[in-house]
Write an enzyme that holds these catalytic residues in place. Structure first.
Site, PDB file in Angstrom:
ATOM      1  N   LYS A  29       0.776  -1.204   0.089  1.00 16.67           N
ATOM      2  CA  LYS A  29      -0.110  -0.045   0.090  1.00 16.67           C
ATOM      3  C   LYS A  29       0.863   1.209   0.071  1.00 16.67           C
ATOM      4  O   LYS A  29       1.979   1.388   0.620  1.00 16.67           O
ATOM      5  CB  LYS A  29      -1.120  -0.043   1.182  1.00 16.67           C
ATOM      6  CG  LYS A  29      -1.806   1.101   1.228  1.00 16.67           C
ATOM      7  CD  LYS A  29      -2.815   0.829   2.365  1.00 16.67           C
ATOM      8  CE  LYS A  29      -2.376   0.820   3.770  1.00 16.67           C
ATOM      9  NZ  LYS A  29      -3.560   0.920   4.868  1.00 16.67           N
ATOM     10  N   LYS A  55      -7.299  -6.191  -1.851  1.00 10.87           N
ATOM     11  CA  LYS A  55      -7.965  -5.206  -1.234  1.00 10.87           C
ATOM     12  C   LYS A  55      -8.462  -3.896  -1.883  1.00 10.87           C
ATOM     13  O   LYS A  55      -7.701  -3.101  -2.543  1.00 10.87           O
ATOM     14  CB  LYS A  55      -7.375  -4.630  -0.044  1.00 10.87           C
ATOM     15  CG  LYS A  55      -6.771  -5.948   0.920  1.00 10.87           C
ATOM     16  CD  LYS A  55      -5.870  -5.456   2.127  1.00 10.87           C
ATOM     17  CE  LYS A  55      -6.630  -3.980   2.675  1.00 10.87           C
ATOM     18  NZ  LYS A  55      -5.295  -3.461   3.556  1.00 10.87           N
TER      19      LYS A  55
END
Length: 240
Positions: free
Chosen positions: A38, A95
């Protein structure tokens, strides 16, 4: 790497969000159970380039499960498009943020889950609210997991925004639907014991494990070790 979704473990596993291969190697070596690719410079759920994700996965080298963030979609078409764009990565999970309006669209949810079969985890932002019907809708659409996170990184932590009863209901609903569960959102090591009572599969960290508590700074090995130790202590306590 295959990870069972139910029953939830006695103690949660540790998810650590990383921005590059060096951080991935550090997190995996310290005992993180899931290394999450991320970009902290691009908001709560910023996506990294596919090349950076590939480098992160190589650095983890199967020592932990992996996930890659696909970002925050603007609409239903963008949701499926973002998931499809990352479906070619070798991460165990993807995700993606799922806002409230899309949670109530079975077609949009199914299209997204179909773009990454058996791998998609929904991220529900705490500030948007979490409904008791959300886990069942995600499970029916083909998602494999759901997490609550915070959208605003303004110093408020997940427990400051979502009531304990709501967190428990969310985790219970996910377990009932066979979904992996995660709780995250500016968490600190001292939040572990209080959140573990809700029986999530994972507790997710970034800023709380960075130097100075700054999510845009580098990971701090001392803080990672503290989180690993706290979770292992819970596991030993529950096994006794």
């Amino acid at each position: 790497m295959s990870i069972p979704s139910v029953p939830s473990p006695a103690a949660p596993r540790l998810l650590v969000s990383v921005r590059d291969a060096a951080e991935a190697a550090l997190a995996a070596g310290a005992g993180a159970d899931l290394v999450d690719a991320k970009d902290p410079d691009r908001g709560a759920l910023g996506a990294l380039s596919e090349a950076t994700v590939a480098a992160i996965l190589a650095a983890v080298d199967a020592r932990a499960a992996t996930s890659a963030v696909a970002g925050e979609p603007e609409d239903a078409a963008d949701l499926a498009r973002r998931v499809a764009a990352f479906a070619g990565t070798a991460a165990d999970f993807l995700k993606v943020a799922v806002p409230p309006d899309l949670r109530r669209s079975p077609t949009a949810l199914a299209a997204a889950a179909g773009a990454a079969p058996g791998r998609l985890i929904a991220v529900l932002f705490a500030e948007d609210g979490v409904g008791p019907e959300d886990p069942a809708a995600l499970a029916a659409a083909g998602f494999v997991g759901a997490m609550i996170d915070t959208a605003g990184k303004d110093g408020r932590r997940l427990p400051d925004i979502v009531a304990p009863a709501t967190l428990s209901a969310f985790c219970a609903g996910c377990r009932a639907g066979g979904l992996l569960t995660g709780l995250a959102g500016s968490l600190r090591v001292e939040d572990i014991a209080g959140l573990a009572v809700h029986r999530p599969d994972y507790l997710g960290f970034r800023g709380g494990l960075c130097r100075g508590g700054d999510r845009r700074g580098g990971l701090d090995p001392v803080r990672i070790d503290a989180a690993v130790a706290a979770l292992r202590a819970l596991g030993r306590r529950d096994a006794a």
